[in-house]
Design a protein around this motif. Sequence first.
Motif, PDB file in Angstrom:
ATOM      1  N   VAL A   1       6.674  10.656  -7.313  1.00  0.00           N
ATOM      2  CA  VAL A   1       7.525  11.952  -7.616  1.00  0.00           C
ATOM      3  C   VAL A   1       7.981  12.058  -8.885  1.00  0.00           C
ATOM      4  N   ALA A   2       8.736  10.985  -9.150  1.00  0.00           N
ATOM      5  CA  ALA A   2       9.310  10.940 -11.049  1.00  0.00           C
ATOM      6  C   ALA A   2       7.901  10.097 -11.616  1.00  0.00           C
ATOM      7  N   LEU A   3       6.954   9.664 -11.191  1.00  0.00           N
ATOM      8  CA  LEU A   3       5.666   9.605 -12.355  1.00  0.00           C
ATOM      9  C   LEU A   3       5.019  11.452 -12.488  1.00  0.00           C
ATOM     10  N   CYS A   4       5.432  11.685 -11.489  1.00  0.00           N
ATOM     11  CA  CYS A   4       4.630  13.027 -11.228  1.00  0.00           C
ATOM     12  C   CYS A   4       5.093  14.021 -12.341  1.00  0.00           C
TER      13      CYS A   4
ATOM     14  N   LEU B   1       1.021  11.938  -1.294  1.00  0.00           N
ATOM     15  CA  LEU B   1      -0.555  10.611  -2.370  1.00  0.00           C
ATOM     16  C   LEU B   1       0.438   9.366  -2.734  1.00  0.00           C
ATOM     17  N   ALA B   2       2.241  10.033  -1.904  1.00  0.00           N
ATOM     18  CA  ALA B   2       3.192   8.636  -2.450  1.00  0.00           C
ATOM     19  C   ALA B   2       2.001   7.239  -2.042  1.00  0.00           C
ATOM     20  N   ASN B   3       1.837   7.257  -0.495  1.00  0.00           N
ATOM     21  CA  ASN B   3       1.876   5.669  -0.633  1.00  0.00           C
ATOM     22  C   ASN B   3       0.375   5.078  -1.279  1.00  0.00           C
ATOM     23  N   VAL B   4      -0.968   6.011  -1.098  1.00  0.00           N
ATOM     24  CA  VAL B   4      -2.053   5.637  -2.610  1.00  0.00           C
ATOM     25  C   VAL B   4      -0.944   5.532  -4.174  1.00  0.00           C
ATOM     26  N   VAL B   5      -0.826   6.187  -4.247  1.00  0.00           N
ATOM     27  CA  VAL B   5       0.009   5.400  -5.502  1.00  0.00           C
ATOM     28  C   VAL B   5       0.953   4.514  -6.131  1.00  0.00           C
ATOM     29  N   THR B   6       1.589   4.348  -4.839  1.00  0.00           N
ATOM     30  CA  THR B   6       2.065   3.173  -4.785  1.00  0.00           C
ATOM     31  C   THR B   6       1.491   1.961  -4.628  1.00  0.00           C
ATOM     32  N   GLN B   7       0.027   1.841  -4.092  1.00  0.00           N
ATOM     33  CA  GLN B   7      -0.222   0.748  -3.249  1.00  0.00           C
ATOM     34  C   GLN B   7      -1.008   0.864  -5.449  1.00  0.00           C
ATOM     35  N   VAL B   8      -1.970   1.386  -5.658  1.00  0.00           N
ATOM     36  CA  VAL B   8      -2.692   1.473  -6.914  1.00  0.00           C
ATOM     37  C   VAL B   8      -2.107   0.766  -8.482  1.00  0.00           C
ATOM     38  N   ILE B   9      -0.459   1.226  -8.143  1.00  0.00           N
ATOM     39  CA  ILE B   9      -0.295   0.748  -9.855  1.00  0.00           C
ATOM     40  C   ILE B   9       0.721  -0.510  -9.234  1.00  0.00           C
ATOM     41  N   SER B  10       0.806  -0.599  -7.865  1.00  0.00           N
ATOM     42  CA  SER B  10       1.549  -2.048  -7.629  1.00  0.00           C
ATOM     43  C   SER B  10      -0.270  -3.349  -8.014  1.00  0.00           C
TER      44      SER B  10
ATOM     45  N   SER C   1       5.336  21.551 -11.329  1.00  0.00           N
ATOM     46  CA  SER C   1       6.963  21.645 -11.438  1.00  0.00           C
ATOM     47  C   SER C   1       7.823  20.504 -10.250  1.00  0.00           C
ATOM     48  N   THR C   2       8.615  20.550 -10.121  1.00  0.00           N
ATOM     49  CA  THR C   2       9.697  20.161  -8.925  1.00  0.00           C
ATOM     50  C   THR C   2       8.724  19.659  -7.624  1.00  0.00           C
ATOM     51  N   GLU C   3       8.815  21.691  -7.159  1.00  0.00           N
ATOM     52  CA  GLU C   3       8.479  20.891  -5.708  1.00  0.00           C
ATOM     53  C   GLU C   3       7.391  20.929  -5.887  1.00  0.00           C
ATOM     54  N   ALA C   4       7.030  21.101  -6.788  1.00  0.00           N
ATOM     55  CA  ALA C   4       5.269  20.412  -6.398  1.00  0.00           C
ATOM     56  C   ALA C   4       4.498  19.581  -6.210  1.00  0.00           C
ATOM     57  N   CYS C   5       5.967  18.345  -7.152  1.00  0.00           N
ATOM     58  CA  CYS C   5       5.543  17.241  -7.164  1.00  0.00           C
ATOM     59  C   CYS C   5       5.599  16.898  -6.097  1.00  0.00           C
ATOM     60  N   GLU C   6       7.058  16.996  -5.513  1.00  0.00           N
ATOM     61  CA  GLU C   6       7.810  16.488  -3.663  1.00  0.00           C
ATOM     62  C   GLU C   6       7.071  16.623  -2.535  1.00  0.00           C
ATOM     63  N   VAL C   7       5.967  17.748  -3.110  1.00  0.00           N
ATOM     64  CA  VAL C   7       5.015  17.953  -1.662  1.00  0.00           C
ATOM     65  C   VAL C   7       3.599  17.442  -1.905  1.00  0.00           C
ATOM     66  N   GLY C   8       2.959  17.217  -3.244  1.00  0.00           N
ATOM     67  CA  GLY C   8       1.822  16.940  -3.771  1.00  0.00           C
ATOM     68  C   GLY C   8       2.195  15.137  -3.399  1.00  0.00           C
ATOM     69  N   PHE C   9       2.910  15.044  -4.325  1.00  0.00           N
ATOM     70  CA  PHE C   9       3.641  13.024  -4.300  1.00  0.00           C
ATOM     71  C   PHE C   9       4.312  12.787  -3.598  1.00  0.00           C
ATOM     72  N   GLY C  10       4.888  13.627  -2.564  1.00  0.00           N
ATOM     73  CA  GLY C  10       5.853  12.498  -1.614  1.00  0.00           C
ATOM     74  C   GLY C  10       5.584  11.915  -0.477  1.00  0.00           C
ATOM     75  N   GLN C  11       6.544  11.705   0.338  1.00  0.00           N
ATOM     76  CA  GLN C  11       6.234  10.704   1.524  1.00  0.00           C
ATOM     77  C   GLN C  11       4.410  11.569   2.299  1.00  0.00           C
ATOM     78  N   PHE C  12       4.823  12.578   2.067  1.00  0.00           N
ATOM     79  CA  PHE C  12       3.094  12.976   3.310  1.00  0.00           C
ATOM     80  C   PHE C  12       2.685  13.344   2.032  1.00  0.00           C
TER      81      PHE C  12
ATOM     82  N   SER D   1       9.224   0.514  -0.031  1.00  0.00           N
ATOM     83  CA  SER D   1       9.213   1.543   1.124  1.00  0.00           C
ATOM     84  C   SER D   1       9.564   2.425  -0.069  1.00  0.00           C
ATOM     85  N   GLU D   2      10.036   2.194  -0.662  1.00  0.00           N
ATOM     86  CA  GLU D   2      10.969   3.981  -2.148  1.00  0.00           C
ATOM     87  C   GLU D   2       9.855   4.510  -2.671  1.00  0.00           C
ATOM     88  N   GLY D   3       8.623   4.202  -2.419  1.00  0.00           N
ATOM     89  CA  GLY D   3       7.422   3.954  -3.620  1.00  0.00           C
ATOM     90  C   GLY D   3       7.642   5.568  -3.129  1.00  0.00           C
TER      91      GLY D   3
END
Length: 372
Positions: A130-133, A154-163, A141-152, A123-125
Motif C-alpha cells: 500500500v505504501a508503494l502504491c 495484489l499485496a501477495n503478488v507484489v510481495t513475491q515479485v519484488i522480493s 488515492s489512499t482508499e484505492a491503494c488499500e483496496v487494490g494493493f491490500g491484504q485481499f 507477512s506484513e507485505g
Amino acid sequence: MTVALGPSTFAAPGAFPTSIFGSYYNDPTQTSSQVQPVISDPVTNVVYPLSLTSPDTIPLLDTKDPTPFPPPASADAIVAAAIRQIQLIASPNTPSSPFINDLCAACQAVLLPAKFAFLAAPSEGASIAVALCEALNLAGSTEACEVGFGQFGLANVVTQVISNADVAGYDGQAICFAFGNGACPRPPTTPLNLTARRAPSGERLKVLHLSDFHIDPRFKTGAEANCSSGLCCREDAFAQSSPNATLMPAPRFGSYLCDTPYALALAALESVPVLTGTLGTGFNFTIYTGDLVSHDPMNELSRDYVLYTEASLPLSFLLVLLSRPQTVVYDLFKKTLGSGPVYAALGNHDTQQSAQDSPGVYGDFLYKTLVH
C-alpha cells in the motif's frame, strides 16, 4: 579589581616525580623513555600488564574485545522504517534531494527498502505494498491503494515479485516502466543469438497449438452474455442498462464476453481431428501454452477450484506432467486428438494464487517439474 597571576613560565623538573605512582615497570628516573607505571583496576584489583601500553608491543590486530552491534529489529520496526524511507524518497523533505527531478531514480529507490522489508517480514507485505502504491501514485488515492494493493488485493503478488526482483537493476527499471506510470524508460531487450539455428530438414510436420481454454464450470446458460463488467454468462452478471432483465441470454456454446463452457470446449476438441485431417494419425506434436482456469477475481478463486479445473479438463495433461495420477478425462484428451507428444507451458491462471509461483520455492520449481 586586579587578579594576581603567577609567573609566566614554568620549568619542568628533569626527573619524573616518582611519588605520583606507587610502582613502575621501568626506571622512572630515566629521561630517554616515558615512564610505565603499574596501574590496577580500583574495583577488581586486576593489574594491567606492561604489554598493554609498551611502545614495543603494540598489537597489529586486537580482537579480544567484542564489537557490539544493535539487536535485530522486529518485523513491525522493519516495516515502519521501510515505509518511512519510501515516503521520504517519494516526497523528499530536503530541496537538495537527488530524487526531486529524477522520477526513474526515485521509483527504483523506493523499491529497495520495500524489497528488504518484504524479505524480512513477508507477512506484513500488505502495508508495504500500500505504501508503494501511494508513493508511486498507482491508484489515485489512499482508499484505492488499500483496496487494490491490500491484504485481499495484489499485496501477495507484489510481495513475491519484488522480493525476487533485482530492483536496482533491469527488473526495477522494467517494473517502473510498466507499473510506475512510465517513471523509467523501457529497458532494452536482451539480443537473441539466432546464428545457432538448426538447418530445416524439409519434412512437413503437423503441429497443434492450443492455448487459453479458460474453461468456466460456473458458466450458466441463459445468464447475461453482454454484461457491463466482470465475467459474463454468470448468475450475477447483468447489463447496467437493464439490471433486472437479461438482454442477451448466454447460449449453450458460449459468447464473446464469457469464458469457455464445457459444451464449447469439448466441441472444439472434437472438431480438431476432423478439420485438420488427423483422424487416426494424430499430430507430430502438440503445444499447449497455458491458462486453463476461468477469469474469476481473486476473492472467488480457491486452490480446490484450480485443481478441479485442471483435473476435469481434457487438457489435464498438465497434471500428468506434475506427477499426478492419470484421469479419465486425460484419456479423453488423448482419444480426441490422437497420438503425439504434448509440450506444455503453464499460464498465469494455472496457479493459486493466480499469476504466482509457489512462494517457498520461487524460481526453479516449475522448470524442474516440467523439464525433469
